[in-house]
Scaffold this motif. Structure first.
Motif, short mmCIF file in Angstrom:
data_model
loop_
_atom_site.label_atom_id
_atom_site.label_comp_id
_atom_site.label_asym_id
_atom_site.label_seq_id
_atom_site.Cartn_x
_atom_site.Cartn_y
_atom_site.Cartn_z
N VAL A 254 0.58 -1.05 -0.02
CA VAL A 254 -0.36 0.01 0.07
C VAL A 254 1.08 1.20 -0.37
O VAL A 254 1.64 1.18 1.20
N THR A 255 0.30 1.90 -1.08
CA THR A 255 1.57 3.59 -0.91
C THR A 255 0.05 4.21 -0.96
O THR A 255 -0.97 4.33 -1.59
N SER A 256 0.95 5.77 -0.72
CA SER A 256 -0.22 7.16 -0.18
C SER A 256 0.85 8.04 -0.45
O SER A 256 1.68 8.10 -0.91
N SER B 47 -4.29 6.50 -1.03
CA SER B 47 -3.81 5.83 -0.55
C SER B 47 -4.10 4.61 -2.07
O SER B 47 -5.67 4.33 -2.78
#
Length: 960
Positions: free
Chosen positions: A252-254, A277
């Protein structure tokens, strides 16, 4: 070459998709038709016709080298060729079309180009449809590209910088698209459909280090492309649309919300209002299912096949990253290719170039050996302590030249480097953040000396609790040496608080910006950053880069891996790196920080001891981060550590090492308990090994402390004072920025209060007095070197380093006694009340006794104003007792009786005058007749009395 036959769509089994090379004349006819259509579209705009003519005149030159199989080459700093980015390199493996299963070809055709075997490289209906959509949205949102056009774009149309791409307007983008169309159509006139398809599948980017369909299959599923099933084929065809977004390994990246122009959305205060996200696993599954639907829609699979493949759990199929075989030096190669794209806007995999890097080949070989468990033993017993690291225990590290910014080596991780832990996977930096976040800036902004004292005690931290040190102990007053060497959290937190109070959050954020920390992290600033917590996250590369400021006179030198790029196409401008520096701290502040970190190595507390016995000077800081409130999710003990850090540097080189677990997993002991935190030292052994190698065991490193700069001087003062003060008891000497050294002032005692009243009485031959109690009762008490500290219900005791009472003493009550204006003496008392019984013998009833009271420090002469009161002497008339007769003893010598009488009178009647006479008529030692003192008589101090003693002698003795 064998011709590859794709699956025939089930809805049109009679159709034949076998293609051979078209005749040039037929192709020209089709091209002419397309040109006419495009020309009509272009003439809608005022400049359309001129633009089209210009495009047609340039199309041949833009296709130069389109089908050439040139390769990019990467060289180490010594000129050694370390990689060739060709089809057969370690991250790309060419396969023949007949080796690729039909379900893969079907999947790519269904999702990317369903009319591939029916068009000539340009799909006009699809292009018109996307053009209509672009007109509706007012921009280029859909390209309508065929597989052939994508191949052209990947191979030859990326010779543009990122700046050129970002600044391109709509007309420019249309020009690029038309050039792409014509190049694609020309390519289809020169190669067969199968040749183009094979070339496409072998060149496409599948995410991570994987290029080409064979490496894509290995990277995600741990198998050859020939063994890929339907669901896996759909995933592979879908992932190329956005290889980073659709890569399930990315977790998961934001990232910040942006507007249509790509700028971060800010509120009125200039702060980002939201973060988006992305769950990459969910994105990958969604894209796979879209591909499966298109395969069903175009008749390549049945409904049952669609449902079965869609029901497969992708997570259970992913099995390739841990064993994915990559090139030697792959950590460095990956970073280099990314930097090449960043600096030039061109991908080395599609644009041939010669890249000359900063890589030290021996250091990189050592780093690879460490990651392969060769150079460093992961199960050995260093320092007589058993370290048994499981296969999930990871590491990532960076070695760089802190004077030039040249990256020398990367250690990307053990086995699986899907996320390169040296430069691509960030972690909370723990206590390694303290020097860069607050301590160095405190020397610059707050004027701290190297002997500065801070309180380590319970401190408000969150709404519900206090900030604890790692060992959950508080020590009271500690100096910077103890705070830094033992990685204490509270002093670091209080230092950052002081910085915020002095320069505001904006000032602190500016320091972070100069350190190269991302804007997203800066905008999320909280006080937990003081201990490397909160959203503060850094990679080993970023941390090493930030620490370069200490060895480089306060200047952070930007890390880089590429010295120079020479393009094999001479029409493209070459690239040459320039050293970039950012002033972060003053030269003096950087030196003071290095001085403290050198002291930490000298003390050798904890895991920093891996540097302590080095034959060259090393400066270092360690750190640890924990799972914090997430520990319970994995059923780990409270306070369990997730990972450890160490950053060490010499006068020339910096190494930053992370070692720990990527994440917590329920049922797996992915944590470090207190014993392992203190005693396991993989990160220290890696750091020392890398520094020993690059310095040739210290021959290329100084054994002396960095040269003290001119803006640093020494300071002598009383330790524990703040602001620093000088007294007669100066007990410490430290280093400080010269601009603050002159701020010393003589420390003064607190002003004493004045007493408001005093009462004095004469009673029973004594004076009794009482003065106003001192308003600060604590000032009267003798101070110990221990104090009590409290916050949010937590109480602790610890060292008290300084109190004024240690210099000036405590406040005492003082009384000056006078008789008829003549001072008798000054007495001290711990209480506001007292008694004076030493009334002089000559004092008589009616004489004036004056008592003046005041406050005074016990060790100096400073005193308050005084208050005085007067009382009359009152002497009682005491009768002579019968014991007077006992003074006369018959036969006792005249001299002895005289002695007894004097003692008696002095004790009982000190103010009475008398004369001792000899009575020759009385027996020796008896009372003579002339004695005029008798028992029961009250003596008058205004008279002189005779005391006669019987004696044969004729002499007279006078006494009083």
């Amino acid at each position: 070459m064998a011709i590859k036959k794709p699956n025939l769509p089930k809805k049109n089994k009679a159709a034949s998709h076998k293609k051979t090379k078209s005749k040039i004349s037929g192709r020209r006819i089709v091209n002419t038709i397309c040109i006419v259509i495009l020309a009509g579209m272009m003439l809608v705009s005022v400049t359309g016709f001129v633009m089209l003519q210009d495009i047609l005149s340039k199309k041949e030159s833009e296709r130069s080298g389109l089908t050439a199989d040139a390769s990019s080459r990467i060289y180490a700093s010594d000129g050694t060729l370390i990689a060739t980015l060709a089809l057969e390199d370690g991250v790309r493996e060419n396969v023949k079309l007949e080796e690729i299963p039909n379900n893969i070809i079907d999947a790519f055709l269904a999702i990317e180009d369903s009319r591939y075997f029916d068009h000539n490289g340009f799909d006009l209906p699809r292009f018109i449809k996307s053009g209509m959509n672009n007109l509706r949205v007012g921009g280029i949102s859909q390209g309508g590209s065929t597989l052939t056009m994508q191949l052209v774009d990947n191979a030859n149309m990326l010779k543009l910088t990122e700046e050129q791409k970002n600044e391109a307007n709509t007309l420019t983008k249309i020009e690029w698209k038309i050039q792409e169309i014509f190049n694609a159509m020309e390519l289809e006139g020169e190669e067969s459909k199968n040749e183009i398809l094979e070339n496409y599948l072998n060149k496409i980017n599948f995410g991570g280090p994987a290029r080409g369909i064979e490496k894509g299959a290995e990277y995600y599923f741990g198998k050859s492309v020939s063994d890929i099933n339907l669901g896996e084929a759909a995933f592979l065809a879908g992932v190329i649309n956005a290889p980073s977004t659709n890569n399930p390994y990315n977790g998961v990246t934001s990232y910040p919300q942006t507007d249509d122009a790509g700028n971060a959305v800010l509120n009125e205060a200039g702060q980002q209002v939201g973060v988006v996200s992305v769950n990459h696993y969910d994105a990958a599954v969604e894209r796979r299912n879209q591909t499966l639907y298109q395969m069903l829609n175009h008749g390549y699979i049945t409904t049952d096949e669609y449902n079965l493949a869609k029901a497969e759990v992708l997570a259970f199929q992913l099995n390739g990253a841990a064993n994915f075989q990559v090139d030697e030096f792959e950590s460095f190669i990956q970073y280099t290719t990314n930097e090449a794209i960043e600096k030039t806007g061109l991908d080395p995999y599609t644009t041939p170039m010669d890249i000359y890097t900063t890589m030290d080949i021996e250091s990189q070989k050592l780093a690879d050996s460490i990651c392969n468990s060769d150079a460093v033993d992961y199960t050995g017993t260093p320092f007589n302590l058993t370290e048994q690291y499981d296969e999930r225990f990871q590491t990532g590290f960076t070695l760089m030249n802190n004077q030039t910014g040249e990256i020398l080596a990367f250690g990307g991780g053990r086995g699986d480097i899907t996320k390169n832990r040296a430069w691509d996977q960030d972690q909370q930096p723990g206590s390694t953040a303290k020097p860069i976040m607050e301590y160095a800036a405190a020397f610059d902004v707050l004027g701290y000396s190297t002997q500065h004292v801070l309180e380590d005690g319970p401190t408000d931290y969150t709404d519900s609790g206090v900030l604890w040190n790692a060992d959950r102990k508080f020590r009271g007053d500690v100096d910077l040496k103890e705070a830094i060497n033992h990685s204490l959290n509270v002093p670091a937190f209080k230092t950052l608080q002081a910085l915020v109070n002095e320069i505001g959050m904006d000032g602190v954020k500016e320091y972070m910006r100069k350190l190269g920390i991302s804007e997203e992290i800066i905008n999320n600033f909280v006080m937990a950053y003081s201990i490397g917590g909160g959203d503060l996250r850094m990679t080993p590369l970023q941390l090493a880069d930030a620490f370069t400021a200490f060895a480089n006179k306060g200047n952070r030198v930007t890390a880089y891996a590429i010295k120079e790029i020479k393009f094999q196409d001479t029409t493209i401008k070459n690239y040459k790196a320039k050293q970039e520096e950012t002033k972060v701290y003053s030269e003096g502040a950087a030196w003071l920080m290095s001085y403290m970190l050198a002291g930490a190595v000298d003390e050798g507390w904890g895991n920093i001891n891996s540097f302590t016995n080095a034959p060259y000077r090393i400066y270092a800081k360690t750190g640890t981060s924990s799972y914090e409130e997430d520990a319970y999710l994995y059923e780990y003990p409270e306070g369990s550590a997730k990972d450890k850090w160490i950053v060490g540097y010499t006068d020339k080189y910096t190494v930053s090492v992370w070692a720990g677990y990527d994440k917590g997993v329920l049922g797996e002991d992915n944590y470090l308990d207190d014993y392992k935190v203190m005693n396991w030292n993989l990160e220290g052994r890696i750091a020392r090994t890398m520094l020993d190698q690059i310095t040739n065991n210290g021959e290329d490193a100084s054994s002396e402390m960095l040269v003290q700069p001119s803006d640093v001087s020494t300071i002598s003062y009383t330790k524990g004072t703040w602001p620093y003060a000088t007294t007669a008891n100066n007990d410490t000497q430290g280093y400080i920025l010269k601009k603050y050294a002159g701020n010393l002032k003589a420390i003064a005692p607190d002003a004493l209060s004045d007493p408001s009243s005093i009462t004095v009485t004469f009673k029973d031959g004594k004076i009794e007095y009482s003065m106003t109690p001192y308003p600060n009762a604590d000032a009267l008490k003798e101070k110990s070197h221990e104090k009590t500290m409290s916050a949010k219900g937590e109480t602790a005791t610890g060292k008290l380093w300084f109190d004024k009472s240690f210099i000036f003493g405590v406040v005492q009550y003082k009384y000056t006694i006078k008789l008829n204006g003549n001072e008798l003496e000054t007495v001290s008392s711990e209480s506001e009340k007292g008694t004076y019984d030493k009334i002089p013998a000559e004092a008589k009833t009616g004489d004036k006794m004056e008592v003046c009271g005041f406050y005074q420090y016990s060790k100096i002469d400073t005193k308050s104003n005084q208050v005085c009161a007067t009382v009359n002497v009152e002497k009682k008339a005491n009768p002579v007792g019968s014991d007077f007769l006992n003074l006369f003893i018959e036969g006792m010598s005249y001299a002895d009786v005289s002695k007894n009488i004097r003692a008696y009178m002095k004790t009982n009647f000190p103010d009475i005058k008398y004369i001792i006479q000899e009575d020759k008529t009385a027996k020796l030692g008896t009372m003579g007749e002339k004695t005029d003192i008798t028992p029961g008589m009250v003596l008058d101090s205004n008279k002189t009395y005779i005391i006669a003693i019987g004696s044969k002698s004729d002499s007279t003795i006078t006494g009083q």
